[in-house]
Design an enzyme around this catalytic site. Structure first.
Site: not given
Ligand code: AMP
Length: 281
Positions: A30, A33-34, A37, A149, A152, A187, A189
């Site tokens: 979403m 990015l960090h 990701h 990840g 989640d 995260s 957030r």
């Molecule tokens: P999101 O953008 O939050 O929907 O996350 C996209 C993907 O990145 C999902 O599969 C998350 O589980 C993964 N993700 C989020 N935070 C982390 C993290 N700290 N370490 C590894 N993967 C992550």
């Protein structure tokens, strides 16, 4: 890196660029990015000829409209990071590209128990939204490998179930959680935390780590209650802290000392909802 906004163009592009032997790895996100990701992208690059990343803030998975409105968007920085990371295709669709017939009559998925517990219980409808977007994205990208990840944890279980329900052929890779140096799970957030909240946020991983290190065979209630108490005393609003069966997410009263467990938490720090989990052992 090529940026594609249209669903039909994505499919045409992948049809032209891939042969039967070139594997496609997919990292749905979403945005905002960090490094977490980016670690998924690193994993995808090792095992696939083409890496597709998507950025789409999926409205149907937000049960709280305020959370959706305030979701961080940093698209220019994201594009730069993805380009540096060596992603081949960024899919950047609008809501109408993903849901051309609107969001009113989307399919529903029989997720059973998974949807009634923990995130499912506290975010009603959330996992239906996750399945709606993942079903659509996987039909479009048709990846050989999907990277998600462990951060989640329950979402990974839901997507595994979705793969079973739809019969789509894809290997799901669950990747470890990347953390800041003090232990806070990375995260998107976290960007919404002010300096004081950011300092406090580390307590969540600390509490889970304590459960992980001190859990003993026998009743689980005392250790879970102590964790909840510690979070509340530090000003968190607690949705849940739990110790669950790592394979089913059932919530056992007692631990036999051998069954694999996962400890999970979801808390609010003022407006910001944080989740984290750790496997035991
Ligand atoms: P999101 O953008 O939050 O929907 O996350 C996209 C993907 O990145 C999902 O599969 C998350 O589980 C993964 N993700 C989020 N935070 C982390 C993290 N700290 N370490 C590894 N993967 C992550």
């Amino acid at each position: 890196m090529i940026v594609i906004k249209r669903a039909s163009l994505l499919r045409t592009y992948l049809d032209e660029e891939t042969t039967n032997s070139s594997r496609v790895g997919f990292v749905p996100t979403m945005g905002a990015l960090h490094e977490g990701h980016l670690s998924l992208i690193e994993g995808a690059k090792k095992e696939n000829a083409i890496v597709v990343c998507s950025i789409f803030v999926n409205p149907t998975q937000f049960n709280d409209p305020k959370d959706f409105e305030k979701y961080p968007i940093t698209i220019e920085a994201d594009i730069e990071l993805l380009e540096k990371a060596g992603v081949h295709v960024l899919f950047l669709p609008s809501v109408t590209e993903i849901y051309p017939n609107g969001t009113g009559q989307l399919p529903s998925y029989d997720l059973g128990y998974l949807e009634t517990v923990l995130e499912g219980k506290y975010r009603p409808g959330h996992f239906q939204g996750v399945c709606q977007v993942m079903d659509r994205l996987m039909q479009l990208v048709k990846p050989d490998n999907l990277y998600m990840g462990q951060k989640d944890y329950q979402q990974c279980m839901v997507v595994k179930k979705l793969i079973q329900l739809t019969g789509i052929k894809v290997n799901l890779h669950t990747c470890i959680t990347l953390r800041e140096t003090d232990g806070l799970a990375m995260s998107s957030r976290n960007r919404r935390l002010n300096a004081e909240e950011r300092q406090k946020a580390v307590i969540v991983s600390g509490v889970l780590d304590r459960i992980r290190k001190t859990v003993q065979p026998g009743p689980l209630e005392p250790i879970v209650s102590a964790a909840e108490q510690a979070l509340k005393e530090n000003g968190f609003k607690v949705d849940y802290v739990a110790v669950a069966d790592a394979d089913s997410l059932e919530l056992p009263d007692e631990w036999d000392g051998s069954r694999p467990l996962v400890t999970l938490a979801a808390v609010y720090l003022n407006e910001v909802r944080l989740i984290d989990n750790m496997l035991i052992p």
